[in-house]
Design an enzyme around this catalytic site. Sequence first.
Site, PDB file in Angstrom:
ATOM      1  N   ASP A 100       1.134  -8.606  -1.372  1.00 50.44           N
ATOM      2  CA  ASP A 100      -0.176  -8.063  -1.717  1.00 50.44           C
ATOM      3  C   ASP A 100      -0.057  -6.645  -2.255  1.00 50.44           C
ATOM      4  O   ASP A 100       0.574  -5.790  -1.632  1.00 50.44           O
ATOM      5  CB  ASP A 100      -1.073  -8.062  -0.468  1.00 50.44           C
ATOM      6  N   TYR A 117      -3.078   1.332  -5.418  1.00 52.53           N
ATOM      7  CA  TYR A 117      -2.000   1.684  -4.496  1.00 52.53           C
ATOM      8  C   TYR A 117      -1.019   2.642  -5.188  1.00 52.53           C
ATOM      9  O   TYR A 117      -0.548   2.380  -6.288  1.00 52.53           O
ATOM     10  CB  TYR A 117      -1.254   0.441  -4.022  1.00 52.53           C
ATOM     11  N   GLY A 177      -3.704   1.297  11.647  1.00 48.11           N
ATOM     12  CA  GLY A 177      -3.264   2.522  10.990  1.00 48.11           C
ATOM     13  C   GLY A 177      -2.529   3.488  11.899  1.00 48.11           C
ATOM     14  O   GLY A 177      -2.593   4.703  11.715  1.00 48.11           O
ATOM     15  N   ARG A 225     -13.410  -3.716  -3.885  1.00 47.55           N
ATOM     16  CA  ARG A 225     -14.609  -3.324  -3.141  1.00 47.55           C
ATOM     17  C   ARG A 225     -15.839  -3.698  -3.954  1.00 47.55           C
ATOM     18  O   ARG A 225     -15.795  -3.706  -5.186  1.00 47.55           O
ATOM     19  CB  ARG A 225     -14.621  -1.812  -2.822  1.00 47.55           C
ATOM     20  N   TRP A 229       0.823  -1.204   0.000  1.00 48.34           N
ATOM     21  CA  TRP A 229       0.000   0.000   0.000  1.00 48.34           C
ATOM     22  C   TRP A 229       0.863   1.263   0.000  1.00 48.34           C
ATOM     23  O   TRP A 229       0.577   2.237  -0.702  1.00 48.34           O
ATOM     24  CB  TRP A 229      -0.939  -0.024   1.217  1.00 48.34           C
ATOM     25  N   GLN A 266     -10.221 -10.108   2.187  1.00 49.89           N
ATOM     26  CA  GLN A 266      -9.283  -9.136   2.748  1.00 49.89           C
ATOM     27  C   GLN A 266     -10.069  -7.943   3.280  1.00 49.89           C
ATOM     28  O   GLN A 266     -10.461  -7.060   2.525  1.00 49.89           O
ATOM     29  CB  GLN A 266      -8.275  -8.692   1.684  1.00 49.89           C
ATOM     30  N   GLN A 317       7.578   0.080   5.982  1.00 47.20           N
ATOM     31  CA  GLN A 317       8.617   0.333   4.987  1.00 47.20           C
ATOM     32  C   GLN A 317      10.011   0.267   5.606  1.00 47.20           C
ATOM     33  O   GLN A 317      11.002   0.521   4.925  1.00 47.20           O
ATOM     34  CB  GLN A 317       8.396   1.710   4.364  1.00 47.20           C
ATOM     35  N   LEU A 350      -2.443  -3.119  12.458  1.00 46.36           N
ATOM     36  CA  LEU A 350      -1.975  -2.299  13.589  1.00 46.36           C
ATOM     37  C   LEU A 350      -2.781  -1.009  13.688  1.00 46.36           C
ATOM     38  O   LEU A 350      -2.322  -0.007  14.231  1.00 46.36           O
ATOM     39  CB  LEU A 350      -0.481  -2.012  13.451  1.00 46.36           C
TER      40      LEU A 350
END
Length: 296
Positions: free
Chosen positions: A47, A52, A210, A125, A21, A176, A262, A208
């Site tokens: 993923d 993204y 966000g 979605r 993402w 997901q 990251q 987590l």
Amino acid sequence: MDTLPLTPNGPDIGRLAYGCWRFAATDVDKAHEKIVTALDAGMTLIDTADIYGADTDEGFGSAEALLGEVLEADSGLRGRMILATKGGIWLGAPYDSSRDYLTAAFDRSLERLKVDQVDLYQLHRPDLLTPMAELAETLDGFVASGKTRYIGVSNFRADQIRALAAHMKAPIISVQNEFSVLCQDPIEDGVLSWCEENSALFMAWSPLSGGRLFSHGGTATDASVRETVGRLAKQKETDEASIALSFLSMCPGPVIPIIGTQNVERIAALGREPLPTLTRREWYDIVEAYRGGPMP
């Protein structure tokens, strides 16, 4: 890292997945280092999605394109991973799962990724205007054509999954949705139960919360859960993130948290250090903190 089967017949994947993402807006060498570190750590499911990177200067599709450059630069990586991507979001539409749009979107994803096939293609979605029978025919066509091995969905309710599955020839092997200690909806909304019933994998995005898990704001519920998670982390001499990931990993489903960090050192550490074990009582402490009271 422990593994489990992606489907009842395999292949095996790591108990944590790596998500792209926030993968865009970096150079190929740094991106390559992250992917290699994730694979070395046991995060074999990678993923991504066509949308993204839309919030960066590089724009829509840039995360897929960067991953495609990584795969092109190091041809051995593709065989080490289960490659997953998603489509169906069209900025401004906002969603389009019509046959023509989704087919074109998937073809563009394959082109950006520089591959002929992904392992898992998920509808990002639900499009409320596309009939489930039409969508099923399109998704089954992707499997029949060899563009993907498996089909999944993302951000679907349990009733929407059932409606789509009723028309599918190929099984829906994954869901997901958002799931964390601060978003426990899948426990109550029937999606986890659907996954158990159908031997499907639950892939948890934003495991987590966000960053809310590490903040000081939010609701009283947020504060109660943070206090509980913090107490358990102190008792077990670990950090709050590890407690939160352990909570998810203990859920039947099974549940695979998708890690989006990251930080290369953090990626490596998650593969190297086993998650702490929560007792049944400790797991329910987190549930009760979220619900605001004891279980009935």
